[in-house]
Scaffold this motif. Structure first.
Motif, PDB file in Angstrom:
ATOM      1  N   GLU A  67     -11.905 156.130  -7.247  1.00 34.83           N
ATOM      2  CA  GLU A  67     -11.827 155.197  -6.122  1.00 34.83           C
ATOM      3  C   GLU A  67     -10.382 154.800  -5.868  1.00 34.83           C
ATOM      4  O   GLU A  67      -9.935 154.690  -4.709  1.00 34.83           O
ATOM      5  CB  GLU A  67     -12.678 153.958  -6.423  1.00 34.83           C
ATOM      6  CG  GLU A  67     -12.895 153.050  -5.223  1.00 34.83           C
ATOM      7  CD  GLU A  67     -11.991 151.830  -5.206  1.00 34.83           C
ATOM      8  OE1 GLU A  67     -11.922 151.147  -4.166  1.00 34.83           O
ATOM      9  OE2 GLU A  67     -11.364 151.565  -6.243  1.00 34.83           O
ATOM     10  N   ARG A  68      -9.589 154.618  -6.928  1.00 33.82           N
ATOM     11  CA  ARG A  68      -8.180 154.267  -6.781  1.00 33.82           C
ATOM     12  C   ARG A  68      -7.412 155.399  -6.103  1.00 33.82           C
ATOM     13  O   ARG A  68      -6.590 155.165  -5.201  1.00 33.82           O
ATOM     14  CB  ARG A  68      -7.560 153.967  -8.151  1.00 33.82           C
ATOM     15  CG  ARG A  68      -6.132 153.429  -8.081  1.00 33.82           C
ATOM     16  CD  ARG A  68      -5.456 153.434  -9.431  1.00 33.82           C
ATOM     17  NE  ARG A  68      -5.217 154.782  -9.907  1.00 33.82           N
ATOM     18  CZ  ARG A  68      -4.214 155.559  -9.474  1.00 33.82           C
ATOM     19  NH1 ARG A  68      -3.367 155.105  -8.566  1.00 33.82           N
ATOM     20  NH2 ARG A  68      -4.059 156.772  -9.955  1.00 33.82           N
ATOM     21  N   ILE A  69      -7.711 156.641  -6.509  1.00 30.26           N
ATOM     22  CA  ILE A  69      -7.059 157.810  -5.905  1.00 30.26           C
ATOM     23  C   ILE A  69      -7.426 157.921  -4.433  1.00 30.26           C
ATOM     24  O   ILE A  69      -6.578 158.189  -3.580  1.00 30.26           O
ATOM     25  CB  ILE A  69      -7.461 159.100  -6.670  1.00 30.26           C
ATOM     26  CG1 ILE A  69      -6.878 159.065  -8.094  1.00 30.26           C
ATOM     27  CG2 ILE A  69      -7.012 160.344  -5.918  1.00 30.26           C
ATOM     28  CD1 ILE A  69      -7.405 160.165  -9.002  1.00 30.26           C
ATOM     29  N   TRP A  70      -8.703 157.692  -4.138  1.00 33.09           N
ATOM     30  CA  TRP A  70      -9.168 157.756  -2.743  1.00 33.09           C
ATOM     31  C   TRP A  70      -8.461 156.683  -1.906  1.00 33.09           C
ATOM     32  O   TRP A  70      -8.020 156.959  -0.790  1.00 33.09           O
ATOM     33  CB  TRP A  70     -10.677 157.561  -2.696  1.00 33.09           C
ATOM     34  CG  TRP A  70     -11.230 157.622  -1.296  1.00 33.09           C
ATOM     35  CD1 TRP A  70     -11.691 158.721  -0.641  1.00 33.09           C
ATOM     36  CD2 TRP A  70     -11.352 156.531  -0.373  1.00 33.09           C
ATOM     37  NE1 TRP A  70     -12.087 158.380   0.638  1.00 33.09           N
ATOM     38  CE2 TRP A  70     -11.893 157.046   0.829  1.00 33.09           C
ATOM     39  CE3 TRP A  70     -11.062 155.163  -0.443  1.00 33.09           C
ATOM     40  CZ2 TRP A  70     -12.144 156.242   1.938  1.00 33.09           C
ATOM     41  CZ3 TRP A  70     -11.299 154.364   0.666  1.00 33.09           C
ATOM     42  CH2 TRP A  70     -11.845 154.901   1.841  1.00 33.09           C
ATOM     43  N   CYS A  71      -8.386 155.471  -2.431  1.00 26.49           N
ATOM     44  CA  CYS A  71      -7.725 154.375  -1.701  1.00 26.49           C
ATOM     45  C   CYS A  71      -6.258 154.701  -1.424  1.00 26.49           C
ATOM     46  O   CYS A  71      -5.754 154.446  -0.320  1.00 26.49           O
ATOM     47  CB  CYS A  71      -7.824 153.071  -2.482  1.00 26.49           C
ATOM     48  SG  CYS A  71      -9.430 152.280  -2.395  1.00 26.49           S
ATOM     49  N   LYS A  72      -5.578 155.259  -2.412  1.00 23.74           N
ATOM     50  CA  LYS A  72      -4.166 155.597  -2.242  1.00 23.74           C
ATOM     51  C   LYS A  72      -3.991 156.630  -1.136  1.00 23.74           C
ATOM     52  O   LYS A  72      -3.073 156.540  -0.314  1.00 23.74           O
ATOM     53  CB  LYS A  72      -3.598 156.123  -3.564  1.00 23.74           C
ATOM     54  CG  LYS A  72      -2.110 156.402  -3.514  1.00 23.74           C
ATOM     55  CD  LYS A  72      -1.590 156.853  -4.880  1.00 23.74           C
ATOM     56  CE  LYS A  72      -0.089 157.134  -4.826  1.00 23.74           C
ATOM     57  NZ  LYS A  72       0.428 157.576  -6.157  1.00 23.74           N
ATOM     58  N   ALA A  73      -4.894 157.610  -1.098  1.00 22.71           N
ATOM     59  CA  ALA A  73      -4.804 158.674  -0.095  1.00 22.71           C
ATOM     60  C   ALA A  73      -5.161 158.190   1.301  1.00 22.71           C
ATOM     61  O   ALA A  73      -4.707 158.756   2.300  1.00 22.71           O
ATOM     62  CB  ALA A  73      -5.716 159.838  -0.500  1.00 22.71           C
ATOM     63  N   ASN A  74      -5.977 157.143   1.380  1.00 25.86           N
ATOM     64  CA  ASN A  74      -6.467 156.668   2.671  1.00 25.86           C
ATOM     65  C   ASN A  74      -5.900 155.313   3.076  1.00 25.86           C
ATOM     66  O   ASN A  74      -6.369 154.717   4.038  1.00 25.86           O
ATOM     67  CB  ASN A  74      -8.001 156.581   2.644  1.00 25.86           C
ATOM     68  CG  ASN A  74      -8.674 157.936   2.601  1.00 25.86           C
ATOM     69  OD1 ASN A  74      -8.923 158.562   3.615  1.00 25.86           O
ATOM     70  ND2 ASN A  74      -8.952 158.400   1.395  1.00 25.86           N
ATOM     71  N   PHE A  75      -4.882 154.854   2.331  1.00 33.03           N
ATOM     72  CA  PHE A  75      -4.409 153.491   2.566  1.00 33.03           C
ATOM     73  C   PHE A  75      -3.762 153.334   3.939  1.00 33.03           C
ATOM     74  O   PHE A  75      -2.992 154.176   4.402  1.00 33.03           O
ATOM     75  CB  PHE A  75      -3.399 153.076   1.494  1.00 33.03           C
ATOM     76  CG  PHE A  75      -2.884 151.679   1.688  1.00 33.03           C
ATOM     77  CD1 PHE A  75      -3.670 150.589   1.356  1.00 33.03           C
ATOM     78  CD2 PHE A  75      -1.624 151.460   2.235  1.00 33.03           C
ATOM     79  CE1 PHE A  75      -3.204 149.300   1.538  1.00 33.03           C
ATOM     80  CE2 PHE A  75      -1.146 150.177   2.424  1.00 33.03           C
ATOM     81  CZ  PHE A  75      -1.951 149.088   2.077  1.00 33.03           C
TER      82      PHE A  75
END
Length: 306
Positions: free
Chosen positions: A180-188
């Motif tokens: 979820e952290r990786i996804w958030c970083k990519a979609n921030f």
């Protein structure tokens, strides 16, 4: 007749699962809003409360309207005198200085309101909050020409990676939250900071109370790590809701893989899978439409005229 002169609302907690689901699981509502896991894990944001009186479940909560809090209600769930139930919602709203606002009103519920209160409500259609509902079998099998692009994505992924599927359990939750952290970083996006923060808080609560909320989910492992996960819960006896789906977007085709793998393991008693709203996000709308929903569930705001 409702015994009390006013509805006695209390905050929704995990301990209320049995009484709330005794209404929702027997009901015919397909809305994602009626999933207990959603009600409970998002309570921090909406201050959601419920009352159970004379055969009905009532839910009230607060939404933002022009920068201010606004009291709103869900359509009552249950059997009994619906006219009286809605009148009690109106009295409750008025006691707090609001006109009655019912959100998530489907066409079927709209017909019921109009039959009981002709010309008394104004309706606003909320396209960004329509629910995308699919046949479970469609998502589990991806059969037919219309799903060929999805099968192509999956086949391409399989050629590049060896992977395994596993049900979510306590030991892998930290790894899921890292995805979820990786996804958030990519979609921030700075404009979405608050929404992402709220989603993270809801997800953390759900993950920490997986069993108590009645949630089930799965994860994909490749390259020795979890690269995608998803989870959901029942909305009613024949509809299962998918609440979260996250993946490392560097793995092309991973969303098609986790979607099908989990759908194929949802019990066959569920005819439908509700993948919730698109919130007006263009990419998300395109993605949800690409899976060919059998129902695009219209939801309206019903506002009582003064």
């Amino acid at each position: 007749m409702i015994k009390n002169t006013e509805l006695l609302f209390k905050p929704i907690t995990i301990e209320d699962k049995e009484i709330i689901t005794s209404f929702t699981l027997q009901g015919n509502f397909l809305n994602c809003d009626y999933a207990f896991a959603n009600m409970c894990s998002w309570r921090f944001l909406y201050e959601s409360e419920y009352a159970a009186e004379d055969g009905f479940l009532f839910v009230r909560f607060y939404v933002e309207e022009k920068g201010r809090k606004r009291l709103a209600y869900m359509f009552p769930v249950g059997n009994g005198n619906l006219k009286m139930a809605i009148e009690h919602l109106e009295k409750d709203a008025e006691s707090k200085g609001y006109s009655l606002l019912i959100l998530g009103v489907t066409p079927e519920s709209k017909i019921k309101i109009n039959a009981l209160f002709p010309d008394n409500f104004t309706y606003l259609t909320e396209r960004d909050y329509f629910d995308y509902i699919y046949l479970r079998e469609d998502l589990a099998t991806l059969k037919g020409k219309k799903f060929q692009p999805k099968r192509n994505h999956i086949n391409k992924f399989k050629k590049r990676y060896e992977y395994t599927y596993m049900p979510i359990h306590q030991d892998i939750i930290p790894q899921c939250m890292e995805v979820e952290r990786i996804w958030c970083k990519a979609n921030f996006n700075e404009n979405d900071r608050e929404n992402l923060t709220n989603e993270h808080r809801s997800m953390t609560f759900a993950m920490n109370h997986f069993n108590e909320l009645g949630i089930s989910g799965g994860a994909i492992v490749a390259d020795g790590k979890i690269i995608a996960f998803t989870y959901g819960s029942p909305i009613n006896k024949n509809t299962f809701g998918i609440h979260v789906e996250k993946a490392d977007i560097h793995y092309e085709g991973i969303f098609s893989v986790i979607n099908r793998e989990f759908a194929s393991r949802i019990p066959t008693q569920y005819l439908y899978i509700n993948r919730e709203e698109d919130l007006g996000i263009p990419g998300l709308r395109q993605s949800k439409l690409s899976y060919h929903p059998v129902i695009l569930l219209e939801k309206n705001a019903a506002i009582k005229r003064r």
